[in-house]
Design a protein around this motif. Structure first.
Motif, PDB file in Angstrom:
ATOM      1  N   TYR A 154       0.828  -1.204   0.000  1.00  0.00           N
ATOM      2  CA  TYR A 154       0.000   0.000   0.000  1.00  0.00           C
ATOM      3  C   TYR A 154       0.864   1.257   0.000  1.00  0.00           C
ATOM      4  O   TYR A 154       1.796   1.385   0.800  1.00  0.00           O
ATOM      5  CB  TYR A 154      -0.908  -0.013   1.229  1.00  0.00           C
ATOM      6  CG  TYR A 154      -1.815   1.177   1.385  1.00  0.00           C
ATOM      7  CD1 TYR A 154      -2.963   1.306   0.623  1.00  0.00           C
ATOM      8  CD2 TYR A 154      -1.531   2.178   2.311  1.00  0.00           C
ATOM      9  CE1 TYR A 154      -3.813   2.391   0.767  1.00  0.00           C
ATOM     10  CE2 TYR A 154      -2.371   3.262   2.477  1.00  0.00           C
ATOM     11  CZ  TYR A 154      -3.507   3.367   1.696  1.00  0.00           C
ATOM     12  OH  TYR A 154      -4.340   4.442   1.846  1.00  0.00           O
ATOM     13  N   VAL A 167     -11.751  -3.538   1.850  1.00  0.00           N
ATOM     14  CA  VAL A 167     -10.632  -3.668   2.774  1.00  0.00           C
ATOM     15  C   VAL A 167     -10.936  -4.823   3.725  1.00  0.00           C
ATOM     16  O   VAL A 167     -11.963  -4.824   4.406  1.00  0.00           O
ATOM     17  CB  VAL A 167     -10.402  -2.365   3.569  1.00  0.00           C
ATOM     18  CG1 VAL A 167      -9.264  -2.547   4.573  1.00  0.00           C
ATOM     19  CG2 VAL A 167     -10.092  -1.213   2.617  1.00  0.00           C
ATOM     20  N   HIS A 177      -6.191   2.461   6.599  1.00  0.00           N
ATOM     21  CA  HIS A 177      -6.445   2.459   5.154  1.00  0.00           C
ATOM     22  C   HIS A 177      -7.831   3.031   4.852  1.00  0.00           C
ATOM     23  O   HIS A 177      -7.990   3.862   3.948  1.00  0.00           O
ATOM     24  CB  HIS A 177      -6.351   1.038   4.600  1.00  0.00           C
ATOM     25  CG  HIS A 177      -5.004   0.413   4.725  1.00  0.00           C
ATOM     26  ND1 HIS A 177      -3.841   1.137   4.779  1.00  0.00           N
ATOM     27  CD2 HIS A 177      -4.617  -0.895   4.790  1.00  0.00           C
ATOM     28  CE1 HIS A 177      -2.809   0.314   4.880  1.00  0.00           C
ATOM     29  NE2 HIS A 177      -3.257  -0.910   4.884  1.00  0.00           N
ATOM     30  N   LEU A 276      -8.105  -5.046  -0.836  1.00  0.00           N
ATOM     31  CA  LEU A 276      -6.907  -4.718  -0.062  1.00  0.00           C
ATOM     32  C   LEU A 276      -6.890  -5.587   1.185  1.00  0.00           C
ATOM     33  O   LEU A 276      -7.742  -5.463   2.061  1.00  0.00           O
ATOM     34  CB  LEU A 276      -6.913  -3.228   0.312  1.00  0.00           C
ATOM     35  CG  LEU A 276      -5.835  -2.729   1.272  1.00  0.00           C
ATOM     36  CD1 LEU A 276      -4.443  -3.100   0.805  1.00  0.00           C
ATOM     37  CD2 LEU A 276      -5.954  -1.214   1.449  1.00  0.00           C
TER      38      LEU A 276
END
Length: 349
Positions: A154, A167, A177, A276
């Protein structure tokens, strides 16, 4: 091959702390670090992570951080601090050096590396976790047409502008994030267990109950788990505001990944361009494999910082010492025990 009292593997918080105390005790040692420069894992933190937003950085022994600008990237500040510390304390750090294996050489442990082999009376392993990101596997994962990345990859929110981002993960990294990405993209948060937010603004990363649980696991030879995740998520003003906006309302873990998103067992689905994985890291200990220390439970059995099956090996930044303050305490304790061990061996004919 070079004889030496102690080899320290890794120059992050734990390794530098251990080296500092070995240096003060007059123990001949070397620190082998894989990085291209000082800073350990902090060198690789995403640029948008500012010093003021870091969950916790504990001062190295004998030298405070002294940085007051909370807007500076942590990936700049901490490596500068570590580099200054190595220089001021005159620590014997060699880099970049990759350690390939630690093996039993009889009276000494042999440390094979890209810079040669050291024969050490003791080894202090401080390799951390950053280089071993954990990627869970779910059905259909290989069919996903979008992008998958881990926290280790990231670099900030801008690359996700206008995208649909899922996420995955219930820890601090996932929250950090989401706080950034939600400003530029459509986000969905997915966690395996419901996250727990603390009432306090900040939670001590060495909470007694969490540390006690991790200590119990390493004594049994189980994988240590995470101290930080066990202490809960800090309910900072930014976190509270994001919760009120609905950014931090987690969904349970999906059952499968499809070409264009994810699906739950009840038939619900969510389209996504990006997944992610903020799913944490595992200890970097593959180089210790020749010592055959893995227990049936999958971990290395540790008493304090010492490997039970190999008393010449200490692990810091492992298990209960994975937090920054825990790494300081463990580095000091390991250096003290190693110093006594080395001096005792030196007295023997």
């Amino acid at each position: 091959m070079e004889d030496i009292d102690v080899v320290v593997i890794g120059a992050g918080q734990a390794g530098l702390t251990g080296s500092y105390h070995l240096q003060r005790a007059g123990i001949d040692h070397v620190v082998l670090d894989h990085g291209d420069g000082p800073g350990g894992a902090w060198r690789h933190r995403w640029p948008s992570l500012r010093l003021g937003g870091v969950h916790g950085i504990h001062d190295l022994p004998g030298s405070p951080l002294r940085e007051t600008d909370g807007a500076r990237p942590a990936a700049e500040v901490v490596p500068e601090y570590f580099g200054r510390y190595e220089y001021e304390q005159e620590l014997p750090v060699l880099r970049p050096v990759k350690v390939d294996a630690v093996r039993d050489g009889g009276e000494r442990l042999l440390v094979d590396s890209s810079a040669g082999t050291w024969a050490a009376r003791a080894v202090l392993n401080a390799t951390g976790t950053w280089e071993n990101p954990f990627w869970p596997h779910y059905p259909g994962q290989s069919s996903f047409a979008g992008r998958q990345l881990h926290t280790a990859d990231y670099h900030g929110p801008e690359e996700f502008r206008g995208r649909r981002v899922i996420v995955v993960g219930g820890g601090i990294s996932a929250v950090e994030h989401l706080l950034e990405i939600a400003d530029v993209a459509e986000t969905t948060w997915v966690t395996r267990r419901p996250p727990e937010f603390t009432d306090a603004e900040f939670t001590p990363v060495d909470g007694r109950a969490a540390v006690a649980e991790v200590e119990r696991r390493v004594r049994l030879g189980l994988p240590p788990g995470s101290v930080v995740s066990a202490t809960g998520l800090p309910n900072t003003p930014a976190v509270q505001a994001a919760r009120e906006r609905g950014v931090l309302n987690p969904l349970p873990m999906f059952e499968r990944i499809t070409a264009d998103g994810v699906e739950w067992a009840d038939g619900r689905s969510q389209r996504a361009d990006v997944i992610l994985w903020a799913t944490g890291f595992r200890p970097v200990i593959a180089h210790l494999a020749p010592l055959h220390l893995r227990e049936p439970g999958g971990g290395i059995r540790v008493a304090g910082t010492r490997a039970v099956a190999e008393p010449r090996l200490h692990l810091v930044g492992y298990g209960p010492s994975a937090s920054t303050i825990g790494a300081n305490r463990a580095g000091r304790a390991a250096a003290r025990e190693i110093t006594e061990f080395v001096r005792e061996r030196s007295r023997k004919p």
